[in-house]
Design a protein around this motif. Sequence first.
Motif, PDB file in Angstrom:
ATOM      1  N   GLU A 115      49.233 -86.183  46.904  1.00 16.21           N
ATOM      2  CA  GLU A 115      48.182 -86.725  47.759  1.00 16.21           C
ATOM      3  C   GLU A 115      48.182 -86.075  49.136  1.00 16.21           C
ATOM      4  OE1 GLU A 115      48.638 -90.897  47.960  1.00 16.21           O
ATOM      5  OE2 GLU A 115      48.482 -91.223  45.784  1.00 16.21           O
ATOM      6  N   HIS A 116      49.280 -85.445  49.501  1.00 18.30           N
ATOM      7  CA  HIS A 116      49.375 -84.801  50.816  1.00 18.30           C
ATOM      8  C   HIS A 116      49.234 -83.287  50.727  1.00 18.30           C
ATOM      9  CE1 HIS A 116      51.206 -88.761  51.550  1.00 18.30           C
ATOM     10  NE2 HIS A 116      50.780 -88.612  52.791  1.00 18.30           N
ATOM     11  N   GLY A 117      48.675 -82.804  49.632  1.00 16.17           N
ATOM     12  CA  GLY A 117      48.327 -81.386  49.534  1.00 16.17           C
ATOM     13  C   GLY A 117      49.384 -80.477  48.976  1.00 16.17           C
ATOM     14  N   VAL A 118      50.539 -80.998  48.529  1.00  9.31           N
ATOM     15  CA  VAL A 118      51.558 -80.145  47.919  1.00  9.31           C
ATOM     16  C   VAL A 118      51.178 -79.892  46.461  1.00  9.31           C
ATOM     17  CG1 VAL A 118      53.998 -79.902  47.339  1.00  9.31           C
ATOM     18  CG2 VAL A 118      53.322 -81.025  49.467  1.00  9.31           C
ATOM     19  N   MET A 119      51.240 -78.630  46.049  1.00 13.36           N
ATOM     20  CA  MET A 119      50.865 -78.266  44.686  1.00 13.36           C
ATOM     21  C   MET A 119      51.828 -77.217  44.151  1.00 13.36           C
ATOM     22  SD  MET A 119      47.447 -75.983  45.492  1.00 13.36           S
ATOM     23  CE  MET A 119      46.642 -77.377  46.274  1.00 13.36           C
ATOM     24  N   SER A 120      51.779 -77.026  42.849  1.00 13.07           N
ATOM     25  CA  SER A 120      52.691 -76.106  42.188  1.00 13.07           C
ATOM     26  C   SER A 120      51.990 -74.802  41.854  1.00 13.07           C
ATOM     27  CB  SER A 120      53.237 -76.744  40.907  1.00 13.07           C
ATOM     28  OG  SER A 120      53.980 -75.798  40.145  1.00 13.07           O
ATOM     29  N   LEU A 121      52.757 -73.724  41.881  1.00 18.54           N
ATOM     30  CA  LEU A 121      52.281 -72.426  41.406  1.00 18.54           C
ATOM     31  C   LEU A 121      52.853 -72.106  40.032  1.00 18.54           C
ATOM     32  CD1 LEU A 121      52.518 -70.331  44.704  1.00 18.54           C
ATOM     33  CD2 LEU A 121      50.461 -71.216  43.602  1.00 18.54           C
ATOM     34  N   GLY A 122      53.543 -73.089  39.432  1.00 19.10           N
ATOM     35  CA  GLY A 122      54.104 -72.907  38.101  1.00 19.10           C
ATOM     36  C   GLY A 122      55.607 -73.096  38.087  1.00 19.10           C
ATOM     37  N   ALA A 123      56.116 -73.514  36.927  1.00 17.50           N
ATOM     38  CA  ALA A 123      57.562 -73.629  36.728  1.00 17.50           C
ATOM     39  C   ALA A 123      58.146 -72.238  36.501  1.00 17.50           C
ATOM     40  CB  ALA A 123      57.856 -74.530  35.537  1.00 17.50           C
ATOM     41  N   LEU A 124      59.323 -71.958  37.093  1.00 17.32           N
ATOM     42  CA  LEU A 124      59.862 -70.601  37.122  1.00 17.32           C
ATOM     43  C   LEU A 124      61.041 -70.369  36.183  1.00 17.32           C
ATOM     44  CD1 LEU A 124      59.830 -69.960  40.985  1.00 17.32           C
ATOM     45  CD2 LEU A 124      58.018 -69.512  39.308  1.00 17.32           C
ATOM     46  N   PHE A 125      61.987 -71.305  36.168  1.00 21.42           N
ATOM     47  CA  PHE A 125      63.200 -71.081  35.369  1.00 21.42           C
ATOM     48  C   PHE A 125      63.972 -72.392  35.268  1.00 21.42           C
ATOM     49  CE2 PHE A 125      63.842 -69.637  39.750  1.00 21.42           C
ATOM     50  CZ  PHE A 125      64.847 -70.473  40.182  1.00 21.42           C
ATOM     51  N   TYR A 126      64.924 -72.404  34.336  1.00 24.40           N
ATOM     52  CA  TYR A 126      65.829 -73.550  34.194  1.00 24.40           C
ATOM     53  C   TYR A 126      66.994 -73.402  35.172  1.00 24.40           C
ATOM     54  CZ  TYR A 126      63.552 -74.744  29.755  1.00 24.40           C
ATOM     55  OH  TYR A 126      62.642 -75.100  28.792  1.00 24.40           O
ATOM     56  N   GLU A 127      67.404 -74.545  35.708  1.00 23.86           N
ATOM     57  CA  GLU A 127      68.622 -74.598  36.511  1.00 23.86           C
ATOM     58  C   GLU A 127      69.560 -75.603  35.860  1.00 23.86           C
ATOM     59  OE1 GLU A 127      68.723 -73.808  40.930  1.00 23.86           O
ATOM     60  OE2 GLU A 127      66.893 -74.991  40.734  1.00 23.86           O
ATOM     61  N   PRO A 128      70.527 -75.131  35.110  1.00 18.70           N
ATOM     62  CA  PRO A 128      71.447 -76.057  34.436  1.00 18.70           C
ATOM     63  C   PRO A 128      72.363 -76.776  35.420  1.00 18.70           C
ATOM     64  CG  PRO A 128      71.452 -73.887  33.393  1.00 18.70           C
ATOM     65  CD  PRO A 128      70.747 -73.744  34.709  1.00 18.70           C
ATOM     66  N   LEU A 288      56.551 -74.208  44.756  1.00 13.73           N
ATOM     67  CA  LEU A 288      55.587 -75.128  45.353  1.00 13.73           C
ATOM     68  C   LEU A 288      54.963 -74.518  46.604  1.00 13.73           C
ATOM     69  CD1 LEU A 288      57.312 -78.622  45.057  1.00 13.73           C
ATOM     70  CD2 LEU A 288      55.987 -77.345  43.360  1.00 13.73           C
ATOM     71  N   THR A 289      53.762 -74.949  46.885  1.00 13.46           N
ATOM     72  CA  THR A 289      53.050 -74.493  48.065  1.00 13.46           C
ATOM     73  C   THR A 289      52.208 -75.642  48.592  1.00 13.46           C
ATOM     74  OG1 THR A 289      51.563 -72.783  48.941  1.00 13.46           O
ATOM     75  CG2 THR A 289      51.066 -73.641  46.748  1.00 13.46           C
ATOM     76  N   HIS A 290      51.447 -75.376  49.627  1.00 16.59           N
ATOM     77  CA  HIS A 290      50.605 -76.400  50.245  1.00 16.59           C
ATOM     78  C   HIS A 290      49.167 -75.938  50.195  1.00 16.59           C
ATOM     79  CE1 HIS A 290      49.130 -79.345  53.191  1.00 16.59           C
ATOM     80  NE2 HIS A 290      50.230 -80.029  52.917  1.00 16.59           N
ATOM     81  N   GLU A 291      48.241 -76.881  50.137  1.00 15.92           N
ATOM     82  CA  GLU A 291      46.828 -76.524  50.056  1.00 15.92           C
ATOM     83  C   GLU A 291      46.346 -75.769  51.290  1.00 15.92           C
ATOM     84  OE1 GLU A 291      45.117 -80.841  51.690  1.00 15.92           O
ATOM     85  OE2 GLU A 291      44.684 -80.166  49.651  1.00 15.92           O
ATOM     86  N   ASP A 292      47.070 -75.881  52.414  1.00 24.27           N
ATOM     87  CA  ASP A 292      46.699 -75.144  53.620  1.00 24.27           C
ATOM     88  C   ASP A 292      47.089 -73.673  53.541  1.00 24.27           C
ATOM     89  OD1 ASP A 292      45.670 -77.450  54.700  1.00 24.27           O
ATOM     90  OD2 ASP A 292      47.479 -77.954  55.819  1.00 24.27           O
ATOM     91  N   THR A 293      47.953 -73.315  52.611  1.00 21.74           N
ATOM     92  CA  THR A 293      48.326 -71.915  52.444  1.00 21.74           C
ATOM     93  C   THR A 293      47.123 -71.133  51.928  1.00 21.74           C
ATOM     94  OG1 THR A 293      50.595 -72.572  51.923  1.00 21.74           O
ATOM     95  CG2 THR A 293      49.949 -70.340  51.333  1.00 21.74           C
ATOM     96  N   HIS A 294      46.913 -69.964  52.476  1.00 20.44           N
ATOM     97  CA  HIS A 294      45.732 -69.170  52.124  1.00 20.44           C
ATOM     98  C   HIS A 294      45.695 -68.905  50.611  1.00 20.44           C
ATOM     99  CE1 HIS A 294      42.755 -65.951  52.129  1.00 20.44           C
ATOM    100  NE2 HIS A 294      42.457 -66.303  53.370  1.00 20.44           N
ATOM    101  N   PRO A 295      44.532 -69.083  49.971  1.00 15.80           N
ATOM    102  CA  PRO A 295      44.445 -68.871  48.508  1.00 15.80           C
ATOM    103  C   PRO A 295      44.908 -67.494  48.069  1.00 15.80           C
ATOM    104  CG  PRO A 295      42.450 -69.930  49.332  1.00 15.80           C
ATOM    105  CD  PRO A 295      43.253 -69.553  50.534  1.00 15.80           C
TER     106      PRO A 295
END
Length: 468
Positions: A115-128, A288-295
């Motif tokens: 709700e505060h604009g944090v979004m994902s750019l995708g899952a990257l890897f496993y961290e055991p 993760l990134t924020h919606e304010d980050t340039h597309p």
Amino acid sequence: MTRQIREALLLALLSIRDMLASVGPVLLLALGLLAAAYWWLDPQPPRTVTLATGPAGSAYADFGQRYAQALARDGIRVQLLTTDGPAANLQALRDGKANVAFVRGGSADMSDDAEHGVMSLGALFYEPLWLFYRPAALVSNNTKGNTTQKPATPADTRLTSLTQLRGLRVNLDQPGSGVPDLMSRLLEANGMMSNEVIVSSMAPQAAAQALQDGQLDALVLITAPESPVVQSLLQQPGIALAELPQADALARRFPFLQTVTLPRGMVHLARDLPPDDIHLLAATTALLTHEDTHPALRQLFAQAAQQIHGGSGWFNGARDFPNTRTSELPVSPEGDRAINGTPPFYQRYLPFWASNLLERMWLVIGGLIVLLLPLSRVVPPLYTYRVRQRVFRWYARLREVEARMEEGDADATELLNELDELDRVASQITVPLAHAEEVYALRSNIEKTRRRLLGRSDASTLTRPTLL
């Protein structure tokens, strides 16, 4: 021949000048609209971006260097922000200190971040979850308080449950890593209190050295297998990696965790390390990134993730990562397009700045084309008007001569001289061949006026009375 070439060049230059002058208003309007759209859309990204990584020497720090190298090829400088770990990375993203961050699933409560604009750019890897321990310390802990000395069996040297950590000196990494919070929840699920374990919070490198020196009995890390600490401890004599038979049950209780398998011989084939498959708990780390980050920056990071994390690893096959299936937050359009879509063909042939400009501005450019198509119909009449104006402006002088001729006050010789001068000027007017008839019409009208003037002069001479 030289004169003909010179006249042809002059005619071409005049035609170009007239065309540019005719098209000029339309071009100025188009450029003005493009400039306004460029200012409004801001298609070109900042040249500097901040990536929150983690502690120095960690796998995050290594990945951060690889992202910096990838984006440097497109002229973007990546500033690496060193933190205590994923939880600190997420906080830096929330506070605006970072534009992009590595964040592990379950490292913090992210329910309100979407709700505060944090979004994902995708899952990257496993961290055991790596639980390293000294089997000798485990044997000593099992026999503590027993008066009967029995020889240690292989079962006594294996850690198969978190309850066996009771009374041991265990390092749970630094608070910003998220490990202390996760281990507290795992111990509670096993019916243990955190005070039943002698906890320390040393940095991974220092904790690994303390474990080897016997100052610690076990340490817990959650990191990628590329971590130098993990690589060293997996091959260290006297140090063992715990396998948790209850891993599936724990993964059911904590949705952000899942079970992964470290295949036999994965660490070192020649030495057959590990000698058996080891089942581990693992969390998934996302970018993760924020919606304010340039597309455009979000797009570059998502594309770099494809290159850096797209291969096979210890716990995944090729092209298993990056993915959008295991993200706890909504995936940004740039991440979804880079992972699940097909990049536009022009990105393979154009530099980043050009392809980004085209991608951000194509809708505006299309709208301008639709707008300029009807406006372009104004250009031919403007061009024709400019060419004809070069001829027609001399008609004003011709009409003045005719008016003076009609009044009869002017000297005929003076008027004839003016007509001769006007005819000389008209003969030097340069126009495209398509409009040559305009020049010939002007000269024809000049000749008609001259004949009328000569006719009137002759008539006045014949009728003039003879003086005696």
